[in-house]
Design a protein around this motif. Structure first.
Motif, PDB file in Angstrom:
ATOM      1  N   GLU A 117     -15.401 -17.829 -17.700  1.00 48.19           N
ATOM      2  CA  GLU A 117     -14.827 -16.577 -18.210  1.00 48.19           C
ATOM      3  C   GLU A 117     -15.578 -15.340 -17.743  1.00 48.19           C
ATOM      4  N   ASN A 118     -16.899 -15.400 -17.658  1.00 49.57           N
ATOM      5  CA  ASN A 118     -17.659 -14.233 -17.193  1.00 49.57           C
ATOM      6  C   ASN A 118     -17.331 -13.906 -15.748  1.00 49.57           C
ATOM      7  N   GLU A 119     -17.259 -14.936 -14.898  1.00 43.14           N
ATOM      8  CA  GLU A 119     -16.907 -14.692 -13.501  1.00 43.14           C
ATOM      9  C   GLU A 119     -15.469 -14.193 -13.392  1.00 43.14           C
ATOM     10  N   LYS A 120     -14.585 -14.750 -14.203  1.00 44.26           N
ATOM     11  CA  LYS A 120     -13.188 -14.321 -14.179  1.00 44.26           C
ATOM     12  C   LYS A 120     -13.076 -12.835 -14.521  1.00 44.26           C
ATOM     13  N   LEU A 121     -13.814 -12.384 -15.540  1.00 51.27           N
ATOM     14  CA  LEU A 121     -13.803 -10.963 -15.895  1.00 51.27           C
ATOM     15  C   LEU A 121     -14.348 -10.107 -14.765  1.00 51.27           C
ATOM     16  N   SER A 122     -15.346 -10.606 -14.063  1.00 53.17           N
ATOM     17  CA  SER A 122     -15.902  -9.891 -12.918  1.00 53.17           C
ATOM     18  C   SER A 122     -14.874  -9.798 -11.787  1.00 53.17           C
ATOM     19  N   LEU A 123     -14.115 -10.863 -11.560  1.00 52.01           N
ATOM     20  CA  LEU A 123     -13.077 -10.863 -10.528  1.00 52.01           C
ATOM     21  C   LEU A 123     -11.917  -9.945 -10.913  1.00 52.01           C
ATOM     22  N   ILE A 124     -11.593  -9.905 -12.194  1.00 48.47           N
ATOM     23  CA  ILE A 124     -10.555  -8.991 -12.676  1.00 48.47           C
ATOM     24  C   ILE A 124     -11.001  -7.556 -12.435  1.00 48.47           C
ATOM     25  N   LYS A 125     -12.276  -7.263 -12.728  1.00 47.87           N
ATOM     26  CA  LYS A 125     -12.805  -5.918 -12.472  1.00 47.87           C
ATOM     27  C   LYS A 125     -12.731  -5.583 -10.984  1.00 47.87           C
ATOM     28  N   ALA A 126     -13.021  -6.547 -10.117  1.00 49.68           N
ATOM     29  CA  ALA A 126     -12.939  -6.312  -8.671  1.00 49.68           C
ATOM     30  C   ALA A 126     -11.497  -5.989  -8.265  1.00 49.68           C
ATOM     31  N   SER A 127     -10.527  -6.656  -8.888  1.00 45.10           N
ATOM     32  CA  SER A 127      -9.114  -6.367  -8.613  1.00 45.10           C
ATOM     33  C   SER A 127      -8.752  -4.959  -9.068  1.00 45.10           C
ATOM     34  N   LEU A 128      -9.191  -4.611 -10.261  1.00 47.79           N
ATOM     35  CA  LEU A 128      -8.894  -3.282 -10.796  1.00 47.79           C
ATOM     36  C   LEU A 128      -9.590  -2.190  -9.990  1.00 47.79           C
ATOM     37  N   ASP A 129     -10.800  -2.444  -9.540  1.00 44.77           N
ATOM     38  CA  ASP A 129     -11.509  -1.478  -8.692  1.00 44.77           C
ATOM     39  C   ASP A 129     -10.763  -1.259  -7.380  1.00 44.77           C
ATOM     40  N   ALA A 130     -10.284  -2.354  -6.792  1.00 49.31           N
ATOM     41  CA  ALA A 130      -9.571  -2.253  -5.509  1.00 49.31           C
ATOM     42  C   ALA A 130      -8.296  -1.438  -5.661  1.00 49.31           C
ATOM     43  N   VAL A 131      -7.547  -1.700  -6.719  1.00 54.67           N
ATOM     44  CA  VAL A 131      -6.269  -0.996  -6.888  1.00 54.67           C
ATOM     45  C   VAL A 131      -6.473   0.437  -7.370  1.00 54.67           C
ATOM     46  N   SER A 132      -7.588   0.721  -8.012  1.00 55.53           N
ATOM     47  CA  SER A 132      -7.830   2.087  -8.494  1.00 55.53           C
ATOM     48  C   SER A 132      -8.048   3.057  -7.337  1.00 55.53           C
ATOM     49  N   GLU A 133      -8.423   2.542  -6.178  1.00 56.65           N
ATOM     50  CA  GLU A 133      -8.625   3.385  -5.006  1.00 56.65           C
ATOM     51  C   GLU A 133      -7.325   3.706  -4.280  1.00 56.65           C
ATOM     52  N   SER A 134      -6.234   3.100  -4.719  1.00 51.21           N
ATOM     53  CA  SER A 134      -4.936   3.314  -4.079  1.00 51.21           C
ATOM     54  C   SER A 134      -4.183   4.447  -4.774  1.00 51.21           C
ATOM     55  N   ARG A 135      -3.650   5.377  -3.990  1.00 52.65           N
ATOM     56  CA  ARG A 135      -2.879   6.481  -4.577  1.00 52.65           C
ATOM     57  C   ARG A 135      -1.599   5.980  -5.239  1.00 52.65           C
ATOM     58  N   GLY A 136      -0.983   4.952  -4.671  1.00 53.44           N
ATOM     59  CA  GLY A 136       0.290   4.459  -5.189  1.00 53.44           C
ATOM     60  C   GLY A 136       0.166   3.407  -6.267  1.00 53.44           C
ATOM     61  N   GLY A 137      -1.043   2.972  -6.572  1.00 55.45           N
ATOM     62  CA  GLY A 137      -1.221   1.969  -7.613  1.00 55.45           C
ATOM     63  C   GLY A 137      -0.954   0.552  -7.144  1.00 55.45           C
ATOM     64  N   ARG A 138      -0.925   0.344  -5.836  1.00 50.25           N
ATOM     65  CA  ARG A 138      -0.684  -0.981  -5.281  1.00 50.25           C
ATOM     66  C   ARG A 138      -1.502  -1.135  -4.019  1.00 50.25           C
ATOM     67  N   VAL A 139      -2.081  -2.322  -3.840  1.00 51.48           N
ATOM     68  CA  VAL A 139      -2.906  -2.567  -2.659  1.00 51.48           C
ATOM     69  C   VAL A 139      -2.741  -4.024  -2.221  1.00 51.48           C
ATOM     70  N   ALA A 140      -2.771  -4.239  -0.915  1.00 53.50           N
ATOM     71  CA  ALA A 140      -2.801  -5.594  -0.354  1.00 53.50           C
ATOM     72  C   ALA A 140      -4.262  -5.948  -0.102  1.00 53.50           C
ATOM     73  N   LEU A 141      -4.641  -7.153  -0.480  1.00 51.92           N
ATOM     74  CA  LEU A 141      -6.030  -7.590  -0.319  1.00 51.92           C
ATOM     75  C   LEU A 141      -6.129  -8.698   0.719  1.00 51.92           C
ATOM     76  N   PRO A 142      -7.230  -8.733   1.457  1.00 51.18           N
ATOM     77  CA  PRO A 142      -7.429  -9.841   2.395  1.00 51.18           C
ATOM     78  C   PRO A 142      -7.758 -11.127   1.635  1.00 51.18           C
ATOM     79  N   GLY A 143      -7.518 -12.246   2.256  1.00 50.51           N
ATOM     80  CA  GLY A 143      -7.769 -13.542   1.629  1.00 50.51           C
ATOM     81  C   GLY A 143      -9.226 -13.812   1.309  1.00 50.51           C
ATOM     82  N   ASP A 144     -10.140 -13.029   1.889  1.00 56.82           N
ATOM     83  CA  ASP A 144     -11.556 -13.232   1.592  1.00 56.82           C
ATOM     84  C   ASP A 144     -12.105 -12.236   0.567  1.00 56.82           C
ATOM     85  N   HIS A 145     -11.235 -11.397  -0.010  1.00 57.30           N
ATOM     86  CA  HIS A 145     -11.666 -10.481  -1.074  1.00 57.30           C
ATOM     87  C   HIS A 145     -12.067 -11.323  -2.287  1.00 57.30           C
ATOM     88  N   PRO A 146     -13.076 -10.913  -3.036  1.00 61.05           N
ATOM     89  CA  PRO A 146     -13.484 -11.702  -4.213  1.00 61.05           C
ATOM     90  C   PRO A 146     -12.327 -12.018  -5.168  1.00 61.05           C
TER      91      PRO A 146
END
Length: 145
Positions: A76-105
């Motif tokens: 669960e701790n790692e899962k929350l960290s991965l969720i935060k990484a997803s939210l961080d990635a999408v927060s940098e997008s102006r449109g609220g959507r981002v495509a991630l590479p297969g090697d992103h955490p």
């Protein structure tokens, strides 16, 4: 679309962008309803090339997933960290959507067979928290290639 037998055609050319915009603006406030989330997931999987959906929230963690089976071996701790990484990635997008590479955490939140294309769509979560939909596909999603 309907097939000759009257069944719904699940290979519709519906735009994943249009569906995600609807979810983001019109349904985002109802993320506390599991039945609403299940309907959204079914719609995305049935009308787009998406094959895996996971709804996550910064406070609630993993809310719902649908599509390919995935054994979660992530604590669960790692899962929350991965969720935060997803939210961080999408927060940098102006449109609220981002495509991630297969090697992103965040790709650890998607089954191995569904990592050809990974999208993250930002949502407003429960009581204003940050949430997102993580979408995986074993095919390229045309609007993002």
């Amino acid at each position: 679309k309907e097939s000759q037998g009257g069944e719904q055609d699940t290979q519709s050319s519906g735009s994943i962008s249009e569906i995600l915009e609807f979810v983001r603006h019109d349904v985002g406030a109802d993320l506390t309803s599991k039945s609403s989330i299940a309907k959204i997931s079914k719609t995305i999987i049935n009308y787009t090339p998406a094959t895996y959906i996971r709804f996550v929230d910064e406070k609630m963690g993993d809310i719902y997933s649908s599509g390919a089976n995935m054994e979660d071996i992530i604590d669960e701790n790692e899962k929350l960290s991965l969720i935060k990484a997803s939210l961080d990635a999408v927060s940098e997008s102006r449109g609220g959507r981002v495509a991630l590479p297969g090697d992103h955490p965040s790709s650890k939140l998607v089954p191995q067979s569904e990592k050809r294309c990974i999208l993250v769509q930002k949502l407003v979560g429960w009581k204003g928290s940050n949430a997102c939909i993580i979408i995986g596909s074993n095919r390229l999603l045309p609007a993002f290639t």
